[in-house]
Motif scaffolding. Structure first.
Motif, PDB file in Angstrom:
ATOM      1  N   ASN A   5     -39.219  20.005 -26.846  1.00 27.10           N
ATOM      2  CA  ASN A   5     -40.654  19.937 -26.578  1.00 27.10           C
ATOM      3  C   ASN A   5     -40.982  19.720 -25.115  1.00 27.10           C
ATOM      4  N   THR A   6     -39.971  19.669 -24.248  1.00 27.69           N
ATOM      5  CA  THR A   6     -40.200  19.461 -22.830  1.00 27.69           C
ATOM      6  C   THR A   6     -39.927  20.759 -22.088  1.00 27.69           C
ATOM      7  N   PHE A   7     -40.930  21.288 -21.431  1.00 27.92           N
ATOM      8  CA  PHE A   7     -40.814  22.530 -20.672  1.00 27.92           C
ATOM      9  C   PHE A   7     -41.933  22.558 -19.642  1.00 27.92           C
ATOM     10  N   ILE A   8     -41.878  23.531 -18.756  1.00 22.35           N
ATOM     11  CA  ILE A   8     -42.917  23.706 -17.739  1.00 22.35           C
ATOM     12  C   ILE A   8     -43.934  24.705 -18.267  1.00 22.35           C
ATOM     13  N   LYS A   9     -45.198  24.328 -18.267  1.00 23.13           N
ATOM     14  CA  LYS A   9     -46.295  25.235 -18.605  1.00 23.13           C
ATOM     15  C   LYS A   9     -47.054  25.510 -17.320  1.00 23.13           C
TER      16      LYS A   9
ATOM     17  N   PHE B 273     -32.764  30.960 -16.939  1.00 26.24           N
ATOM     18  CA  PHE B 273     -33.819  30.102 -17.457  1.00 26.24           C
ATOM     19  C   PHE B 273     -34.350  30.703 -18.744  1.00 26.24           C
ATOM     20  N   LYS B 274     -35.022  29.859 -19.525  1.00 26.07           N
ATOM     21  CA  LYS B 274     -35.715  30.325 -20.714  1.00 26.07           C
ATOM     22  C   LYS B 274     -37.180  30.503 -20.341  1.00 26.07           C
TER      23      LYS B 274
ATOM     24  N   TRP C 218     -39.655  33.042 -26.730  1.00 27.53           N
ATOM     25  CA  TRP C 218     -38.679  32.478 -25.804  1.00 27.53           C
ATOM     26  C   TRP C 218     -37.519  33.438 -25.617  1.00 27.53           C
TER      27      TRP C 218
ATOM     28  N   LYS D  41     -33.952  34.104 -22.973  1.00 25.40           N
ATOM     29  CA  LYS D  41     -33.089  33.614 -21.910  1.00 25.40           C
ATOM     30  C   LYS D  41     -33.018  34.717 -20.857  1.00 25.40           C
TER      31      LYS D  41
ATOM     32  N   PHE E  47     -44.327  29.848 -19.665  1.00 26.79           N
ATOM     33  CA  PHE E  47     -43.580  28.661 -20.075  1.00 26.79           C
ATOM     34  C   PHE E  47     -42.144  28.841 -19.603  1.00 26.79           C
TER      35      PHE E  47
ATOM     36  N   ASP F  82     -38.144  26.878 -19.026  1.00 30.46           N
ATOM     37  CA  ASP F  82     -37.292  25.778 -19.446  1.00 30.46           C
ATOM     38  C   ASP F  82     -35.869  26.051 -18.976  1.00 30.46           C
ATOM     39  N   ASP F  83     -35.104  24.995 -18.799  1.00 31.44           N
ATOM     40  CA  ASP F  83     -33.658  25.066 -18.501  1.00 31.44           C
ATOM     41  C   ASP F  83     -33.356  25.959 -17.300  1.00 31.44           C
TER      42      ASP F  83
END
Length: 124
Positions: free
Chosen positions: A2-6, A42-43, A79, A81, A115, A117-118
């Motif tokens: 639930n933690t990602f950049i928006k 990144f995702k 999502w 990769k 969005f 992530d990673d």
């Protein structure tokens, strides 16, 4: 998770729809020897009209840009990769000082919602 950049941006009336991160608390990092064997990974998911650039920069002011979407992306509504070979940034051709990498920035075009992530550098 639930933690990602928006990131939502509107650049039509603003020339500064960008943000950036560094990997090492503003100390340089070393890409020497990995530029041909590693990917920026990144995702990501985004709305259909999202366009942006990823910019690598060194401490001497050299920069190189990759546009998203590109050949490394497909359906961005879910999502995915994303793997971008570091060699696609043409670091040597752009005179990068490979042991003085400063930051990565993301610059939006028009408007969009992204969005992320990673974000990391990984072996191919």
């Amino acid at each position: 998770g639930n933690t990602f950049i928006k990131w939502e941006y509107e650049s039509n009336n603003c020339d500064w729809a960008k943000w950036g991160i560094n990997w090492n608390d503003w100390y340089q990092i070393n890409f020497r020897g990995i530029e041909e064997s590693c990917n920026l990974e990144f995702k990501m998911k985004a709305n259909t009209n999202s366009e942006f650039s990823i910019i690598l920069e060194d401490f001497k002011g050299h920069s190189s840009t990759i546009k998203i979407p590109n050949k490394n992306t497909n359906n961005l509504s879910t999502w995915n990769k994303i793997k971008i070979p570091l060699e696609d940034f043409n670091l040597k051709e752009n005179n990068f000082v490979l042991d003085q990498i400063k930051q990565i920035t993301f610059k939006g075009k028009n408007s969009g919602k992204v969005f992320l992530d990673d974000i990391k550098i990984v072996q191919k």
